[in-house]
Design a protein around this motif. Structure first.
Motif, mmCIF file in Angstrom:
data_model
loop_
_atom_site.group_PDB
_atom_site.id
_atom_site.type_symbol
_atom_site.label_atom_id
_atom_site.label_comp_id
_atom_site.label_asym_id
_atom_site.label_seq_id
_atom_site.Cartn_x
_atom_site.Cartn_y
_atom_site.Cartn_z
ATOM 1 N N PRO A 156 10.114 6.126 21.953
ATOM 2 C CA PRO A 156 9.019 5.185 21.397
ATOM 3 C C PRO A 156 9.590 4.761 20.055
ATOM 4 N N HIS A 157 9.200 3.674 19.461
ATOM 5 C CA HIS A 157 9.640 3.047 18.237
ATOM 6 C C HIS A 157 8.136 2.182 17.892
ATOM 7 N N VAL A 158 7.575 2.764 16.803
ATOM 8 C CA VAL A 158 6.384 2.385 16.239
ATOM 9 C C VAL A 158 6.591 2.137 14.745
ATOM 10 N N ASP A 159 6.157 1.072 14.325
ATOM 11 C CA ASP A 159 6.326 0.415 12.755
ATOM 12 C C ASP A 159 4.765 0.395 12.278
ATOM 13 N N TYR A 160 4.875 0.442 11.051
ATOM 14 C CA TYR A 160 3.445 0.284 10.253
ATOM 15 C C TYR A 160 3.930 -0.703 9.041
ATOM 16 N N ARG A 161 3.147 -1.580 8.971
ATOM 17 C CA ARG A 161 3.121 -2.623 7.610
ATOM 18 C C ARG A 161 1.744 -2.923 7.260
ATOM 19 N N LEU A 162 1.735 -3.539 5.995
ATOM 20 C CA LEU A 162 0.475 -3.634 5.369
ATOM 21 C C LEU A 162 0.259 -5.277 5.900
ATOM 22 N N THR A 163 -0.920 -5.548 6.295
ATOM 23 C CA THR A 163 -1.691 -6.723 6.481
ATOM 24 C C THR A 163 -1.664 -7.677 5.225
ATOM 25 N N PRO A 164 -2.309 -8.770 5.019
ATOM 26 C CA PRO A 164 -2.465 -9.340 3.783
ATOM 27 C C PRO A 164 -3.459 -8.714 3.146
ATOM 28 N N LEU A 165 -4.544 -8.069 3.692
ATOM 29 C CA LEU A 165 -5.727 -7.600 3.109
ATOM 30 C C LEU A 165 -5.192 -6.181 2.618
ATOM 31 N N GLY A 166 -4.263 -5.521 3.390
ATOM 32 C CA GLY A 166 -3.788 -4.290 2.876
ATOM 33 C C GLY A 166 -2.763 -4.514 1.586
ATOM 34 N N LEU A 167 -2.244 -5.733 1.538
ATOM 35 C CA LEU A 167 -1.531 -5.991 0.350
ATOM 36 C C LEU A 167 -2.150 -6.134 -0.995
ATOM 37 N N ALA A 197 -5.068 -4.617 -1.362
ATOM 38 C CA ALA A 197 -5.651 -3.364 -1.637
ATOM 39 C C ALA A 197 -4.335 -2.512 -2.385
ATOM 40 N N ALA A 198 -3.245 -2.747 -1.899
ATOM 41 C CA ALA A 198 -1.928 -1.855 -2.450
ATOM 42 C C ALA A 198 -1.804 -2.183 -3.760
ATOM 43 N N GLU A 199 -2.034 -3.582 -4.072
ATOM 44 C CA GLU A 199 -1.806 -4.174 -5.548
ATOM 45 C C GLU A 199 -2.821 -3.494 -6.353
ATOM 46 N N ARG A 200 -3.969 -3.281 -6.034
ATOM 47 C CA ARG A 200 -5.226 -2.729 -7.022
ATOM 48 C C ARG A 200 -4.906 -1.110 -6.908
ATOM 49 N N VAL A 201 -4.561 -0.505 -6.070
ATOM 50 C CA VAL A 201 -4.326 0.794 -6.182
ATOM 51 C C VAL A 201 -3.117 1.295 -6.909
ATOM 52 N N ARG A 202 -1.917 0.111 -6.865
ATOM 53 C CA ARG A 202 -0.880 0.289 -7.661
ATOM 54 C C ARG A 202 -1.161 0.494 -9.171
ATOM 55 N N GLY A 203 -2.010 -0.510 -9.516
ATOM 56 C CA GLY A 203 -2.400 -0.346 -10.872
ATOM 57 C C GLY A 203 -3.099 0.810 -11.142
ATOM 58 N N LEU A 204 -3.974 1.503 -10.575
ATOM 59 C CA LEU A 204 -4.414 2.640 -11.022
ATOM 60 C C LEU A 204 -3.440 4.021 -10.849
ATOM 61 N N ALA A 205 -2.529 3.738 -9.986
ATOM 62 C CA ALA A 205 -1.451 4.793 -9.876
ATOM 63 C C ALA A 205 -0.269 4.669 -11.107
ATOM 64 N N ASP A 206 -0.041 3.322 -11.311
ATOM 65 C CA ASP A 206 0.912 3.214 -12.607
ATOM 66 C C ASP A 206 -0.130 3.841 -13.765
ATOM 67 N N TRP A 207 -1.388 3.503 -13.855
ATOM 68 C CA TRP A 207 -1.943 3.899 -15.228
ATOM 69 C C TRP A 207 -1.980 5.712 -15.251
ATOM 70 N N VAL A 265 -3.856 6.201 -0.731
ATOM 71 C CA VAL A 265 -3.180 5.256 -1.907
ATOM 72 C C VAL A 265 -1.915 5.409 -1.795
ATOM 73 N N LEU A 266 -1.206 6.812 -1.399
ATOM 74 C CA LEU A 266 0.213 7.073 -1.291
ATOM 75 C C LEU A 266 0.802 6.104 -0.083
ATOM 76 N N VAL A 267 0.093 6.001 0.999
ATOM 77 C CA VAL A 267 0.255 5.220 2.253
ATOM 78 C C VAL A 267 0.418 3.600 1.759
ATOM 79 N N LEU A 268 -0.556 3.084 1.090
ATOM 80 C CA LEU A 268 -0.483 1.688 0.586
ATOM 81 C C LEU A 268 0.571 1.484 -0.107
ATOM 82 N N MET A 269 0.744 2.244 -1.083
ATOM 83 C CA MET A 269 2.020 2.204 -1.908
ATOM 84 C C MET A 269 3.301 2.233 -1.347
ATOM 85 N N ALA A 270 3.599 3.087 -0.289
ATOM 86 C CA ALA A 270 4.593 3.279 0.488
ATOM 87 C C ALA A 270 5.153 2.122 1.332
ATOM 88 N N LEU A 271 3.854 1.445 1.829
ATOM 89 C CA LEU A 271 4.098 0.169 2.728
ATOM 90 C C LEU A 271 4.020 -1.107 1.883
#
Length: 125
Positions: free
Chosen positions: A83-94, A96-106, A32-38
């Motif tokens: 070495p340089h590595v980046d992480y980002r959400l895919t469209p599917l990840g976005l 998921a993040a939207e949905r867990v954000r609702g739970l986290a906000d609640w 949940v926290l990774v999804l929200m951070a990204l």
């Protein structure tokens, strides 16, 4: 529900459904926290670790691997020194993040009531 409909979606109530692994990854504390951070931007590993208080390097790496395997996080490694590595959400990840954000906000807004219930009181209304 027809067989073709069952094959097109998961069945979380079924013990052997692979959707349970995805549920575990997405709804774990660190997932949940990774999804929200990204959710808002691409981040590097160290930035994620600093942003998500309490996560160990090992757990963050494992969580990112799970979410990447599930198609929710994209890892981009650059051939540079160091070495340089980046992480980002895919469209599917976005999604998921939207949905867990609702739970986290609640959870955050309901925290006074949750704490009161833990303490045996009725909580604020």
């Amino acid at each position: 529900m027809s067989l073709s409909e069952k094959l097109q979606r998961g069945d979380l109530m079924s013990a052997d459904c692979p959707s349970r692994d995805v549920l575990k990854h997405v709804t774990s504390r660190w997932g949940v926290l990774v999804l929200m951070a990204l959710e808002s931007e691409t981040r590097r590993f160290g930035e994620l670790r600093r942003m998500i208080g309490g996560v160990s390097e090992r757990m963050l790496a494992q969580t990112l691997q799970w979410l990447e395997a599930d198609g929710l996080v994209q890892r981009t490694a650059y051939s540079v020194v160091p070495p340089h590595v980046d992480y980002r959400l895919t469209p599917l990840g976005l999604q998921a993040a939207e949905r867990v954000r609702g739970l986290a906000d609640w959870i955050e807004t309901s925290l006074p009531e949750i704490i009161a219930a833990r303490d045996g009181g009725p909580g604020p209304n």
